[in-house]
Design a protein around this motif. Structure first.
Motif, short mmCIF file in Angstrom:
data_model
loop_
_atom_site.label_atom_id
_atom_site.label_comp_id
_atom_site.label_asym_id
_atom_site.label_seq_id
_atom_site.Cartn_x
_atom_site.Cartn_y
_atom_site.Cartn_z
N GLY A 85 0.86 -1.17 0.00
CA GLY A 85 0.00 0.00 0.00
C GLY A 85 0.90 1.21 0.00
O GLY A 85 2.08 1.12 0.34
N LEU A 86 0.37 2.35 -0.39
CA LEU A 86 1.19 3.57 -0.46
C LEU A 86 1.08 4.43 0.78
O LEU A 86 1.95 5.24 1.04
CB LEU A 86 0.80 4.39 -1.69
N ASN A 87 0.02 4.23 1.55
CA ASN A 87 -0.19 5.03 2.75
C ASN A 87 -0.14 4.15 3.98
O ASN A 87 -0.56 2.99 3.95
CB ASN A 87 -1.53 5.77 2.68
N GLU A 88 0.36 4.71 5.05
CA GLU A 88 0.51 3.96 6.30
C GLU A 88 -0.84 3.38 6.74
O GLU A 88 -1.86 4.06 6.72
CB GLU A 88 1.07 4.87 7.39
N GLY A 89 -0.83 2.11 7.11
CA GLY A 89 -2.03 1.44 7.56
C GLY A 89 -2.88 0.85 6.46
O GLY A 89 -3.93 0.26 6.72
N VAL A 90 -2.42 0.99 5.20
CA VAL A 90 -3.21 0.51 4.06
C VAL A 90 -2.50 -0.67 3.40
O VAL A 90 -1.34 -0.58 3.01
CB VAL A 90 -3.42 1.62 3.02
N ASN A 91 -3.22 -1.78 3.29
CA ASN A 91 -2.72 -2.95 2.57
C ASN A 91 -3.80 -3.36 1.58
O ASN A 91 -4.89 -3.76 1.98
CB ASN A 91 -2.42 -4.09 3.54
N VAL A 92 -3.51 -3.24 0.29
CA VAL A 92 -4.54 -3.49 -0.73
C VAL A 92 -4.65 -4.97 -1.08
O VAL A 92 -5.53 -5.35 -1.87
CB VAL A 92 -4.26 -2.67 -2.01
#
Length: 258
Positions: free
Chosen positions: A75-82
């Motif tokens: 993911g590109l943002n902290e806390g984000v996993n796509v």
């Protein structure tokens, strides 16, 4: 990449104790198809051996600081996993880094002044314990076949970590790492810009001497650099997945914090 049990623990690990037959003789290890410890992590450490597979799925970047490590951006943002859902289920098929697969086990130094590594595990996990189901970790007081396989996997991970450090040292030797910046345009307004990581400087790469390039081609280092650079094109795909999953960044650009 090993850490002492009483030191700052690496990602995923809440605690760490050595596995031993006296205390854990009746323990078993469960297998799982979910990784809840991964669901809210966006940047996962990689070893160089994983570059060929990882570059098909994730942008490969390097962490900032004096001792950078390769990272797979899920993911590109902290806390984000796509790729993984909130419960740890894999929502999108992808390569799973060895760093993830070794959990809840890892090799660690029990004494800071010793080079000896011991097989440890995170006691907070629900994957190791006195269960009815699972693979026994000991048989007649000796490590079972399952434990021996776990140990071999972790030993290989440590060896791969040493190779990874040698790769990073070579990049630093030739001053090839630079502060990275990834810009992703959107339909309207300013693009989103991600910083806080390092990447290979392609301009300096062009200046590397031919004899060095030949050596890199022979020892496989060149292909690692290529895999890193080509993988960066996946940044836009990861961004698109964030938007599709409703996990896109706010209107103001946010750093990757990789």
């Amino acid at each position: 990449m090993a850490s002492a049990p009483n030191a700052n623990l690496p990602m995923f690990y809440k605690s760490l104790i050595p596995l031993n037959s006296n205390q854990h003789g009746a323990f078993k290890a469960k297998s799982t198809d979910k990784a809840p410890w991964l669901a809210n992590e966006h940047a996962i450490p990689l070893t160089v051996e994983e570059f060929p597979m990882a570059q098909r799925h994730f942008p490969i970047i390097f962490s900032s600081g004096e001792n950078p490590v390769p990272l797979a951006l899920m993911g590109l943002n902290e806390g984000v996993n796509v790729f993984f859902d909130e419960d740890g289920s894999m929502g999108t098929n992808c390569y799973v880094p060895a760093y993830v697969r070794r959990y809840p086990f890892m090799l660690a130094r029990l004494q800071p002044d010793s080079d000896q590594l011991s097989l440890c595990f995170d006691p907070s996990t629900d994957l190791v314990g006195e269960f009815d189901d699972g693979e026994a970790l000991f048989a007649d007081g000796q490590p079972s076949e399952a434990t021996q396989n776990i140990l071999k996997f972790n030993e290989h991970f440590e060896t791969a970590g040493q190779k990874t450090k040698a790769f990073i040292d070579e990049l630093k030797k030739h001053d090839l790492l630079m502060d990275g910046e990834l810009s992703i345009a959107r339909d309207e307004g300013q693009p989103f810009v991600y910083r806080g990581f390092q990447m290979v400087n392609q301009e300096k790469l062009k200046e590397v001497r031919g004899d060095v390039l030949r050596q890199w081609n022979q020892n496989g280092l060149w292909m690692l650099i290529v895999a890193h650079l080509f993988s960066l094109d996946l940044t836009r795909e990861i961004f698109s997945r964030q938007i599709a999953q409703g996990k896109g960044p706010q209107l103001q650009p946010q750093p990757a914090n990789a």
